[in-house]
Motif scaffolding. Structure first.
Motif, PDB file in Angstrom:
ATOM      1  N   GLU A  80       0.917  -1.279   0.019  1.00 50.95           N
ATOM      2  CA  GLU A  80      -0.161   0.017  -0.045  1.00 50.95           C
ATOM      3  C   GLU A  80       1.079   1.252   0.187  1.00 50.95           C
ATOM      4  N   LYS A  81       1.917   1.228   0.720  1.00 53.45           N
ATOM      5  CA  LYS A  81       2.943   2.339   0.650  1.00 53.45           C
ATOM      6  C   LYS A  81       3.425   2.590  -0.607  1.00 53.45           C
ATOM      7  N   ILE A  82       3.986   1.627  -1.126  1.00 51.57           N
ATOM      8  CA  ILE A  82       4.469   1.456  -2.365  1.00 51.57           C
ATOM      9  C   ILE A  82       3.668   2.236  -3.410  1.00 51.57           C
ATOM     10  N   LEU A  83       2.374   1.743  -3.452  1.00 52.30           N
ATOM     11  CA  LEU A  83       1.353   2.373  -4.174  1.00 52.30           C
ATOM     12  C   LEU A  83       0.975   3.930  -4.143  1.00 52.30           C
ATOM     13  N   THR A  84       1.062   4.124  -3.095  1.00 50.18           N
ATOM     14  CA  THR A  84       0.848   5.677  -2.363  1.00 50.18           C
ATOM     15  C   THR A  84       2.030   6.358  -2.780  1.00 50.18           C
ATOM     16  N   ILE A  85       3.280   6.064  -2.600  1.00 47.98           N
ATOM     17  CA  ILE A  85       4.521   6.731  -3.226  1.00 47.98           C
ATOM     18  C   ILE A  85       4.404   6.610  -4.880  1.00 47.98           C
ATOM     19  N   PHE A  86       3.939   5.792  -5.349  1.00 45.49           N
ATOM     20  CA  PHE A  86       3.639   5.750  -6.799  1.00 45.49           C
ATOM     21  C   PHE A  86       2.847   7.092  -7.165  1.00 45.49           C
ATOM     22  N   LEU A  87       1.929   6.888  -6.439  1.00 44.43           N
ATOM     23  CA  LEU A  87       0.564   7.831  -6.683  1.00 44.43           C
ATOM     24  C   LEU A  87       1.221   9.287  -6.660  1.00 44.43           C
ATOM     25  N   VAL A 123       3.696  14.641  -8.436  1.00 45.84           N
ATOM     26  CA  VAL A 123       4.504  15.665  -8.461  1.00 45.84           C
ATOM     27  C   VAL A 123       5.186  15.777  -9.753  1.00 45.84           C
ATOM     28  N   GLY A 124       5.013  14.949 -10.529  1.00 48.06           N
ATOM     29  CA  GLY A 124       5.656  14.900 -11.969  1.00 48.06           C
ATOM     30  C   GLY A 124       6.825  14.331 -12.352  1.00 48.06           C
ATOM     31  N   ALA A 125       7.112  13.493 -11.218  1.00 52.35           N
ATOM     32  CA  ALA A 125       8.521  13.036 -11.208  1.00 52.35           C
ATOM     33  C   ALA A 125       8.608  11.738 -12.533  1.00 52.35           C
ATOM     34  N   ILE A 129      -0.737   6.191 -19.736  1.00 55.28           N
ATOM     35  CA  ILE A 129      -0.641   4.718 -19.058  1.00 55.28           C
ATOM     36  C   ILE A 129      -0.676   5.091 -17.673  1.00 55.28           C
ATOM     37  N   PHE A 130       0.244   6.231 -17.368  1.00 57.17           N
ATOM     38  CA  PHE A 130       0.231   6.611 -15.864  1.00 57.17           C
ATOM     39  C   PHE A 130      -1.120   7.048 -15.336  1.00 57.17           C
ATOM     40  N   ASN A 131      -1.806   7.654 -16.112  1.00 58.12           N
ATOM     41  CA  ASN A 131      -3.089   8.315 -15.714  1.00 58.12           C
ATOM     42  C   ASN A 131      -4.023   7.008 -15.539  1.00 58.12           C
ATOM     43  N   ILE A 132      -4.111   6.097 -16.559  1.00 53.20           N
ATOM     44  CA  ILE A 132      -4.844   5.135 -16.276  1.00 53.20           C
ATOM     45  C   ILE A 132      -4.720   4.266 -14.986  1.00 53.20           C
ATOM     46  N   VAL A 133      -3.439   3.712 -14.756  1.00 57.22           N
ATOM     47  CA  VAL A 133      -3.036   3.145 -13.688  1.00 57.22           C
ATOM     48  C   VAL A 133      -3.263   3.933 -12.385  1.00 57.22           C
ATOM     49  N   SER A 134      -3.052   5.226 -12.263  1.00 58.10           N
ATOM     50  CA  SER A 134      -3.466   5.770 -11.031  1.00 58.10           C
ATOM     51  C   SER A 134      -5.049   5.926 -10.671  1.00 58.10           C
ATOM     52  N   TYR A 135      -5.768   5.928 -11.827  1.00 55.92           N
ATOM     53  CA  TYR A 135      -7.311   5.556 -11.485  1.00 55.92           C
ATOM     54  C   TYR A 135      -7.672   4.128 -11.093  1.00 55.92           C
ATOM     55  N   LEU A 136      -6.811   3.351 -11.537  1.00 60.65           N
ATOM     56  CA  LEU A 136      -7.057   1.915 -11.064  1.00 60.65           C
ATOM     57  C   LEU A 136      -6.696   1.581  -9.588  1.00 60.65           C
ATOM     58  N   ARG A 187       6.420  12.786   5.226  1.00 58.59           N
ATOM     59  CA  ARG A 187       7.477  11.591   4.768  1.00 58.59           C
ATOM     60  C   ARG A 187       7.091  10.995   3.659  1.00 58.59           C
ATOM     61  N   LEU A 188       6.260  10.730   3.282  1.00 57.12           N
ATOM     62  CA  LEU A 188       5.868  10.224   2.176  1.00 57.12           C
ATOM     63  C   LEU A 188       6.092  11.244   1.044  1.00 57.12           C
ATOM     64  N   ILE A 189       5.469  12.534   1.297  1.00 62.40           N
ATOM     65  CA  ILE A 189       5.770  13.700   0.118  1.00 62.40           C
ATOM     66  C   ILE A 189       7.140  13.748  -0.140  1.00 62.40           C
ATOM     67  N   ALA A 190       7.896  13.755   1.015  1.00 62.99           N
ATOM     68  CA  ALA A 190       9.567  14.005   0.772  1.00 62.99           C
ATOM     69  C   ALA A 190      10.014  13.027   0.050  1.00 62.99           C
ATOM     70  N   TRP A 191       9.472  11.791  -0.247  1.00 61.30           N
ATOM     71  CA  TRP A 191       9.964  10.963  -1.085  1.00 61.30           C
ATOM     72  C   TRP A 191       9.624  11.313  -2.653  1.00 61.30           C
ATOM     73  N   ALA A 192       8.458  11.549  -2.788  1.00 64.86           N
ATOM     74  CA  ALA A 192       8.379  12.493  -4.219  1.00 64.86           C
ATOM     75  C   ALA A 192       8.888  13.516  -4.325  1.00 64.86           C
ATOM     76  N   LEU A 193       8.929  14.254  -3.591  1.00 67.09           N
ATOM     77  CA  LEU A 193       9.771  15.783  -3.780  1.00 67.09           C
ATOM     78  C   LEU A 193      11.294  15.424  -4.138  1.00 67.09           C
ATOM     79  N   GLY A 194      11.753  14.667  -3.195  1.00 71.95           N
ATOM     80  CA  GLY A 194      13.008  14.236  -3.284  1.00 71.95           C
ATOM     81  C   GLY A 194      13.439  13.605  -4.628  1.00 71.95           C
ATOM     82  N   THR A 195      12.742  12.724  -5.243  1.00 72.43           N
ATOM     83  CA  THR A 195      12.907  11.986  -6.168  1.00 72.43           C
ATOM     84  C   THR A 195      13.041  13.210  -7.432  1.00 72.43           C
TER      85      THR A 195
END
Length: 419
Positions: free
Chosen positions: A10-17, A22-24, A46-53, A124-132
């Motif tokens: 779930e955390k991995i999916l959240t970070i992916f979203l 964040v546009g990374a 594809i990313f949009n479709i995956v995020s909806y799913l 902390r989750l946001i930091a993962w996305a922004l750091g990337t």
């Protein structure tokens, strides 16, 4: 063991979203080089479709939680209802529907984040996305020439993975703010937080985004103010707020009276690169349809905006988030937003006074300030963007925190009265 795997998944999916938000994952070269993302528009689709799913999966899994959050934040969902009903009077129905899909996705992601993660966990989750995003922007701009501007007016200004220097600057203002607060709050991996904060600041400088530097300096200067504010009593807090407002008014008067000198030093003209002239025409259009506006994301692609587009070819929005909101939803939508904004402000201030223990607890208030400064010169309210995701998510989270604390204090007072 299975529960741990589910939580990790779930955390991995959240970070992916969040990486998508964040546009990374949708990397853009400088806009004059190409308007397409790295990998083409199909990858973006594809990313949009995956995020909806993924969001649909979370909705099925936690549908009761989604309903609970929705019923606890009436002002935010009243605003969403106004946006949806604006289809009835939209000047460009196709444009409204296109952007509305993205906005509804933002609301679902915001509900999920507020429901499943505390504000500290979200940070902390946001930091993962922004750091990337920061690392990718540094890498691409430093090694590949197509990720720096080539047009004469923007020559050699870095655009990172966002295609434009201002977009890079705004996102790195978010990044620098998050890592600054985490570095001041946490002992673990503090060196990494400072390093990523430093990289984000370097990218702001290399993008030459003056607005982003203003945001960063404002956040830094406010940190000691919050700490002092927390230690004062109620009467002194009222005096401090009043004094701050008076100083803001005085500063604004001085800014207006010395505008020619001030803007000259930053390389801009008195009209903020033509924005103030545009704003005059936008206000006249607002007054033509003051109560309901022209419909969500429907003005600039409609016939009503033809004169403005002919006069200002560079204008695809009002370049002011508050004026854009008035254009789209009129005073009905603006007053609904304002009520929610004031509620957000009160909850964020309450958190500083009664809850805050570390600088990271000041982040909701810092976020409000960031959003206000950004939307003075750019239209980033009510858009399917990172700014609106952060605003809505934190608003939901503060609401849930407040109601949990109120419920707990009510139970404690009830039991104490029974003794």
């Amino acid at each position: 063991m299975s529960e741990i795997k589910i939580k990790l998944t779930e955390k991995i999916l959240t970070i992916f979203l969040l990486l998508i938000a964040v546009g990374a994952l949708t990397i853009h070269p400088a806009q004059e080089v190409s308007i397409s993302t790295l990998g083409g528009d199909k990858l973006d689709t594809i990313f949009n479709i995956v995020s909806y799913l993924i969001l649909f999966y979370f909705l099925l899994l936690y549908w009761k939680g989604f309903l609970y959050v929705a019923t606890r934040s009436p002002l935010q969902f009243l605003l969403l209802a106004i946006i949806i009903f604006s289809l009835l009077w939209s000047e460009d129905l196709s444009s409204s529907l296109t952007y509305m899909r993205g906005l509804i996705r933002i609301y679902f992601l915001a509900i999920y984040l507020a429901m499943r993660y505390s504000l500290k966990e979200q940070l902390r989750l946001i930091a993962w996305a922004l750091g990337t995003a920061a690392l990718l922007s540094m890498l691409f701009s430093a090694l590949l020439p197509d990720y720096s501007h080539k047009s004469p007016e923007l020559l050699n200004m870095w655009s990172g993975i966002y295609g434009h220097k201002n977009e890079l600057g705004y996102m790195m203002a978010w990044s620098a703010g998050v890592f600054l607060h985490l570095a001041l709050s946490s002992h673990q991996y503090r060196w990494l937080m400072w390093a990523l904060c430093g990289i984000s600041i370097c990218l702001i400088i290399l993008s030459r985004s003056t607005t982003s530097l203003t945001i960063l300096l404002t956040m830094i200067l406010l940190l000691p103010f919050y700490k002092f504010f927390k230690k004062t009593n109620y009467k002194l807090q009222v005096v401090m707020i009043t004094s701050a407002l008076m100083l803001l008014i005085i500063f604004s008067i001085l800014l207006v009276n010395n505008a020619e000198t001030l803007v000259g030093t930053s390389g801009k003209d008195l009209t903020f690169n033509g924005r103030s002239d545009l704003w005059e025409l936008v206000i006249s259009k607002i007054l033509e349809r003051p109560w309901l506006g022209y419909g969500y994301s429907a003005f600039w692609t409609s016939n009503a905006a033809s004169n403005l587009r002919a006069t200002y070819e560079w204008a695809s929005n009002a370049h002011n988030g508050f004026l854009e909101l008035l254009l789209e939803l009129g005073f009905l939508g603006f007053l609904t937003f304002a009520a929610g904004f004031i509620r957000f402000f009160v909850m964020a201030m309450t958190r500083i006074i009664y809850v805050a223990k570390k600088p990271e607890d000041y982040w909701p208030m810092q976020m409000l300030i960031l959003i206000v400064i950004i939307n003075f010169s750019e239209a980033r309210l009510l858009t399917p963007s990172w700014n609106w995701l952060m605003y809505i998510t934190t608003s939901f989270s503060l609401t849930l925190d407040y109601q949990r604390n109120y419920h707990q204090s009510y139970i404690e007072s009830f039991y104490s009265s029974q003794k």
